[in-house]
Design a protein around this motif. Structure first.
Motif, PDB file in Angstrom:
ATOM      1  N   ALA A 161      42.082  37.084  36.986  1.00 23.58           N
ATOM      2  CA  ALA A 161      41.168  36.008  37.676  1.00 23.58           C
ATOM      3  C   ALA A 161      41.737  34.762  37.674  1.00 23.58           C
ATOM      4  O   ALA A 161      41.518  34.261  38.658  1.00 23.58           O
ATOM      5  CB  ALA A 161      40.068  36.296  36.623  1.00 23.58           C
TER       6      ALA A 161
ATOM      7  N   GLU B 219      39.839  32.810  40.082  1.00 26.26           N
ATOM      8  CA  GLU B 219      38.544  33.178  40.237  1.00 26.26           C
ATOM      9  C   GLU B 219      37.768  33.347  38.724  1.00 26.26           C
ATOM     10  O   GLU B 219      36.970  34.281  38.600  1.00 26.26           O
ATOM     11  CB  GLU B 219      38.356  34.504  40.865  1.00 26.26           C
TER      12      GLU B 219
ATOM     13  N   SER C 206      33.865  33.704  38.509  1.00 25.12           N
ATOM     14  CA  SER C 206      33.013  34.786  39.504  1.00 25.12           C
ATOM     15  C   SER C 206      32.212  35.474  38.905  1.00 25.12           C
ATOM     16  O   SER C 206      32.489  35.791  37.770  1.00 25.12           O
ATOM     17  CB  SER C 206      34.212  35.738  39.832  1.00 25.12           C
TER      18      SER C 206
END
Length: 166
Positions: free
Chosen positions: A59, A64, A67
């Motif tokens: 990630a 991200e 997220s």
């Protein structure tokens, strides 16, 4: 100082949980380095934490880290770990039987089995139903269950407060 840690944890809950997972892995590897050989169930408890750290690394590479999907997966993994740890603690407290791989079963079908081989194998057996370490009557598996539940509920709280990107 504590306020800033809480604020940072709530701003990046996935990263916070992954850092705790990495610290926990370092601690148990430290125990192992100092002579506490893990049993099969101990190893199973490490896998969700390894997955959490790995997910966070991916990630991070994909930018991200906040997220909602990442946080959801991490929360699910913490509850999986809590389940494994709770099962292991129950085995240690003799509430139920553990898997057959945790008792040191021997394969007597080996044609080259000698007393020396049997003795060497017996030295390597680590039982799942005996806590290698306790503090206040709670084993490492028990503490791991409590920590994993705490991380999971923290993740749910962070998710419900809208800190993860949707």
């Amino acid at each position: 100082m504590i306020k800033s840690i809480v604020k940072s944890a709530l701003e990046r809950p996935s990263l916070f949980i992954a850092l705790i997972a990495a610290i926990l892995l370092a601690v148990v590897y430290g125990f192992e380095y100092n002579g506490y050989t893990p049993c099969d169930l101990c190893w199973y408890q490490r896998y969700p934490y390894m997955a959490i750290v790995s997910l966070m690394m991916v990630a991070y590479a994909l930018k991200e880290q906040n997220s909602w999907l990442l946080l959801l997966l991490i929360v699910l993994l913490t509850f999986v770990d809590a389940g494994i740890a709770g099962f292991h603690a129950g085995v240690e407290y003799k509430w139920w039987d553990g898997p057959s791989t945790c008792g040191g079963a021997f394969d007597f079908s080996n044609s080259e089995l000698t007393l020396d081989n049997l003795y060497e194998s017996a030295q390597k057996v680590v039982r799942c139903d005996e806590a290698a370490w306790t503090l206040g009557g709670i084993s490492l598996a028990g503490y791991n269950m409590l920590i994993a539940l705490g991380l999971g509920f923290f993740g749910i709280y962070a998710f419900s407060s809208g800190k993860a990107k949707k």
